[in-house]
Each structure stands twice: as structure tokens, then as C-alpha cells.
Design a protein around this motif. Structure first.
Motif, PDB file in Angstrom:
ATOM      1  N   ALA A  70      -7.723  -2.519  17.888  1.00 50.18           N
ATOM      2  CA  ALA A  70      -8.105  -2.062  16.550  1.00 50.18           C
ATOM      3  C   ALA A  70      -7.718  -0.606  16.338  1.00 50.18           C
ATOM      4  N   ALA A  71      -7.879   0.222  17.376  1.00 46.15           N
ATOM      5  CA  ALA A  71      -7.501   1.624  17.264  1.00 46.15           C
ATOM      6  C   ALA A  71      -6.006   1.773  16.998  1.00 46.15           C
ATOM      7  N   ALA A  72      -5.199   0.954  17.695  1.00 44.70           N
ATOM      8  CA  ALA A  72      -3.754   1.001  17.482  1.00 44.70           C
ATOM      9  C   ALA A  72      -3.398   0.578  16.057  1.00 44.70           C
ATOM     10  N   MET A  73      -4.085  -0.438  15.545  1.00 45.58           N
ATOM     11  CA  MET A  73      -3.822  -0.881  14.179  1.00 45.58           C
ATOM     12  C   MET A  73      -4.234   0.177  13.167  1.00 45.58           C
ATOM     13  N   LEU A  74      -5.352   0.868  13.430  1.00 45.20           N
ATOM     14  CA  LEU A  74      -5.788   1.928  12.524  1.00 45.20           C
ATOM     15  C   LEU A  74      -4.798   3.086  12.547  1.00 45.20           C
ATOM     16  N   ARG A  75      -4.300   3.427  13.734  1.00 39.93           N
ATOM     17  CA  ARG A  75      -3.297   4.491  13.825  1.00 39.93           C
ATOM     18  C   ARG A  75      -2.040   4.103  13.048  1.00 39.93           C
ATOM     19  N   GLU A  76      -1.629   2.851  13.195  1.00 41.48           N
ATOM     20  CA  GLU A  76      -0.435   2.393  12.483  1.00 41.48           C
ATOM     21  C   GLU A  76      -0.647   2.431  10.971  1.00 41.48           C
ATOM     22  N   PHE A  77      -1.843   2.009  10.549  1.00 41.25           N
ATOM     23  CA  PHE A  77      -2.149   2.051   9.117  1.00 41.25           C
ATOM     24  C   PHE A  77      -2.095   3.479   8.587  1.00 41.25           C
ATOM     25  N   ILE A  78      -2.740   4.409   9.290  1.00 38.01           N
ATOM     26  CA  ILE A  78      -2.777   5.796   8.833  1.00 38.01           C
ATOM     27  C   ILE A  78      -1.372   6.389   8.834  1.00 38.01           C
ATOM     28  N   THR A  79      -0.605   6.106   9.884  1.00 35.46           N
ATOM     29  CA  THR A  79       0.724   6.704  10.017  1.00 35.46           C
ATOM     30  C   THR A  79       1.719   6.128   9.010  1.00 35.46           C
ATOM     31  N   ASP A  80       1.790   4.810   8.941  1.00 30.35           N
ATOM     32  CA  ASP A  80       2.826   4.167   8.125  1.00 30.35           C
ATOM     33  C   ASP A  80       2.447   4.053   6.657  1.00 30.35           C
ATOM     34  N   MET A  81       1.167   3.810   6.382  1.00 26.97           N
ATOM     35  CA  MET A  81       0.770   3.535   5.009  1.00 26.97           C
ATOM     36  C   MET A  81       0.182   4.733   4.281  1.00 26.97           C
TER      37      MET A  81
ATOM     38  N   GLY B 137       2.969   8.745   6.082  1.00 24.97           N
ATOM     39  CA  GLY B 137       4.374   8.726   5.697  1.00 24.97           C
ATOM     40  C   GLY B 137       4.602   8.969   4.217  1.00 24.97           C
ATOM     41  N   PRO B 138       3.981   8.166   3.330  1.00 29.26           N
ATOM     42  CA  PRO B 138       4.173   8.378   1.891  1.00 29.26           C
ATOM     43  C   PRO B 138       3.723   9.749   1.411  1.00 29.26           C
ATOM     44  N   VAL B 139       2.598  10.238   1.945  1.00 26.32           N
ATOM     45  CA  VAL B 139       2.108  11.555   1.523  1.00 26.32           C
ATOM     46  C   VAL B 139       3.091  12.638   1.931  1.00 26.32           C
ATOM     47  N   THR B 140       3.607  12.534   3.154  1.00 28.13           N
ATOM     48  CA  THR B 140       4.568  13.521   3.634  1.00 28.13           C
ATOM     49  C   THR B 140       5.815  13.551   2.755  1.00 28.13           C
ATOM     50  N   GLU B 141       6.310  12.381   2.400  1.00 28.70           N
ATOM     51  CA  GLU B 141       7.516  12.289   1.583  1.00 28.70           C
ATOM     52  C   GLU B 141       7.322  12.907   0.200  1.00 28.70           C
ATOM     53  N   GLN B 142       6.161  12.726  -0.369  1.00 30.04           N
ATOM     54  CA  GLN B 142       5.938  13.085  -1.763  1.00 30.04           C
ATOM     55  C   GLN B 142       5.491  14.525  -1.971  1.00 30.04           C
ATOM     56  N   VAL B 143       4.641  15.028  -1.070  1.00 30.60           N
ATOM     57  CA  VAL B 143       3.883  16.232  -1.413  1.00 30.60           C
ATOM     58  C   VAL B 143       4.139  17.418  -0.499  1.00 30.60           C
TER      59      VAL B 143
ATOM     60  N   ILE C  86       0.811  -1.214   0.000  1.00 32.57           N
ATOM     61  CA  ILE C  86       0.000   0.000   0.000  1.00 32.57           C
ATOM     62  C   ILE C  86       0.851   1.274   0.000  1.00 32.57           C
ATOM     63  N   PRO C  87       1.895   1.404   0.841  1.00 33.59           N
ATOM     64  CA  PRO C  87       2.680   2.648   0.804  1.00 33.59           C
ATOM     65  C   PRO C  87       3.223   2.975  -0.578  1.00 33.59           C
ATOM     66  N   ASN C  88       3.731   1.973  -1.293  1.00 28.09           N
ATOM     67  CA  ASN C  88       4.241   2.238  -2.639  1.00 28.09           C
ATOM     68  C   ASN C  88       3.129   2.635  -3.588  1.00 28.09           C
ATOM     69  N   LEU C  89       1.964   2.029  -3.425  1.00 26.38           N
ATOM     70  CA  LEU C  89       0.818   2.404  -4.257  1.00 26.38           C
ATOM     71  C   LEU C  89       0.428   3.855  -4.004  1.00 26.38           C
ATOM     72  N   VAL C  90       0.478   4.275  -2.734  1.00 25.81           N
ATOM     73  CA  VAL C  90       0.154   5.672  -2.405  1.00 25.81           C
ATOM     74  C   VAL C  90       1.183   6.602  -3.037  1.00 25.81           C
ATOM     75  N   ARG C  91       2.459   6.255  -2.919  1.00 23.42           N
ATOM     76  CA  ARG C  91       3.501   7.095  -3.510  1.00 23.42           C
ATOM     77  C   ARG C  91       3.307   7.232  -5.024  1.00 23.42           C
TER      78      ARG C  91
END
Length: 223
Positions: A130-141, A144-150, A81-86
Motif C-alpha cells: 500500500a505504501a508503494a501504491m501511495l508513493r506511486e499515486f503521489i509521484t505520478d498523479m 508530476g503534473p504540479v511540477t510541469e504546470q507551476v 487524475i493527472p489531466n484533472l490536476v493539470r
């Protein structure tokens, strides 16, 4: 007659081929996805999952351990997913918001990919795992990619703002089912969300709000 009585007392076997370990695990996993998605983590039960899979509850524990362990197994998200977002937001930064919205809602509208995300959204409200997993998904996937790119500046606040817009619409559309979000097309969602996403990613932000947001984020970050 005795032989007939013995045959009558013998346990009946299910017709068809035995499922075997692999199929049993797959049946349990499919049933768990359905139960977690429909009921959320707290209301789903091992007994209900076992019934949906057509197996004894002991087998669920045997293959997957606790309900929390099974939830983690079900929620294994695609690592690409992160690469797909990038790739989705690469290109002209002035239209990044539109590309990000189209990617996000396009993925969520696919029946074969939406299930784990719906499960996370429904369960995160009442369950810390589940909340921790959602936070990890939003943060890492996503973040992170959005911050790097845009992001041109103030990345710690820009990317979470963009994520809040997309996750908020997803909650209204897929979980709560509020109209007109529920029945809107992907093109309509993109038209609604893209300008706000573009502003969050590239537009000017109030200095006071940015300072408070970044200070809070740095204080919450682990050292």
C-alpha cells in the motif's frame, strides 16, 4: 410418504435469481473495498471479505487470487487524475495554490471517489504494498503534473512539499478525524491550505534546505 421424505432431505435453494459470475465478482469487489477501507490491508481478511460478500472464501481466491492481488484490483485509481490536476492548476500561477487545494479537497469530499484514497492512507502505514501504491499515486498523479504546470525552480522539492501539505490534512481529516479539520468545510480547508501551498509552489525557499532536499532526492532516484 417416501416421496415426501426425499423432498424434505433435498437441499434447499436460495430464492431469487442466481447471481452469476459478473455479479459475484462485483459483490466481492464491493465487500473488499469496504473491508480494506475500514480495517486497512493487514487487518482485512479473505474470510471477512467473503462473509461480507455472501460467498465462499474459495470464490474470492478463484476470482482474484491472493489478498494482495485483490487489494491491487480494488485500488485501481482513475487514470484521468493527472489531466484533472493539470486542468485544475492551469491559469494564473499566483493563485495556483488555491486552485490546487480546491481541486484536491473537492475530490476527496465526494463519497464515490474517496474510498480508494482512504484505503491507501489507512493501509500505507502498515503495509509496504500500500505504501508503494501511495508513493506511486503521489509521484505520478500529483507531483508530476504540479511540477510541469507551476514550479518555477527547484521542482524536485516544491511538488513533494505541496503534496505533503495536502496528504497531511487528508490524514487528519478523513482517517484520524481530528477537529476542527474533520468538520471543516471545503472552503475553510482551502483558506487554511492555499497560502502554504502557494508558498511551496512559487515562494522563496531556503537555499540550504533546497540543496539538501534535491541532493537526497537525486541519490534516492534509481539509475
Amino acid at each position: 410418504m417416501a416421496g415426501g421424505d426425499e423432498a424434505a432431505k433435498a437441499p434447499r435453494r436460495r430464492s431469487g435469481r442466481p447471481r452469476g459470475e459478473t455479479r459475484t465478482r462485483e459483490d466481492i469487489m464491493a465487500a473488499a473495498r469496504g473491508e480494506f477501507q475500514e480495517r486497512g490491508f493487514d487487518k482485512a481478511t479473505i474470510r471477512g471479505i467473503a462473509a461480507a460478500a455472501g460467498v465462499d472464501p474459495a470464490l474470492v481466491h478463484h476470482y482474484y487470487g491472493s489478498k494482495q492481488d485483490l487489494f491491487v484490483a480494488v485500488m485501481e485509481l482513475p487514470p484521468e487524475i493527472p489531466n484533472l490536476v493539470r486542468n485544475a492548476i492551469a491559469g494564473d500561477p499566483d493563485t495556483a495554490g488555491e486552485r490546487l487545494a480546491r481541486f484536491f479537497f473537492g475530490v476527496w469530499d465526494r463519497p464515490n471517489t474517496i474510498s480508494p484514497f482512504l484505503t491507501l492512507l489507512r493501509s500505507a502505514v502498515t503495509n509496504e504494498q500500500a505504501a508503494a501504491m501511495l508513493r506511486e499515486f503521489i509521484t505520478d498523479m500529483m507531483v508530476g503534473p504540479v511540477t510541469e504546470q507551476v514550479a518555477i525552480d527547484h521542482a524536485p522539492i516544491r511538488a513533494p512539499l505541496a503534496a505533503s501539505q495536502m496528504v497531511g490534512i487528508a490524514m487528519l481529516r478523513y482517517v484520524i478525524g481530528i477537529e476542527p479539520m474533520k468538520s471543516a468545510s471545503v472552503d475553510q480547508l482551502v483558506a487554511i491550505a492555499a497560502p502554504t501551498l502557494q508558498h511551496y509552489l512559487r515562494g522563496p525557499l531556503p537555499d540550504s534546505a533546497v540543496s539538501r532536499g534535491e541532493t537526497a532526492g537525486s541519490q534516492a532516484a534509481p539509475r
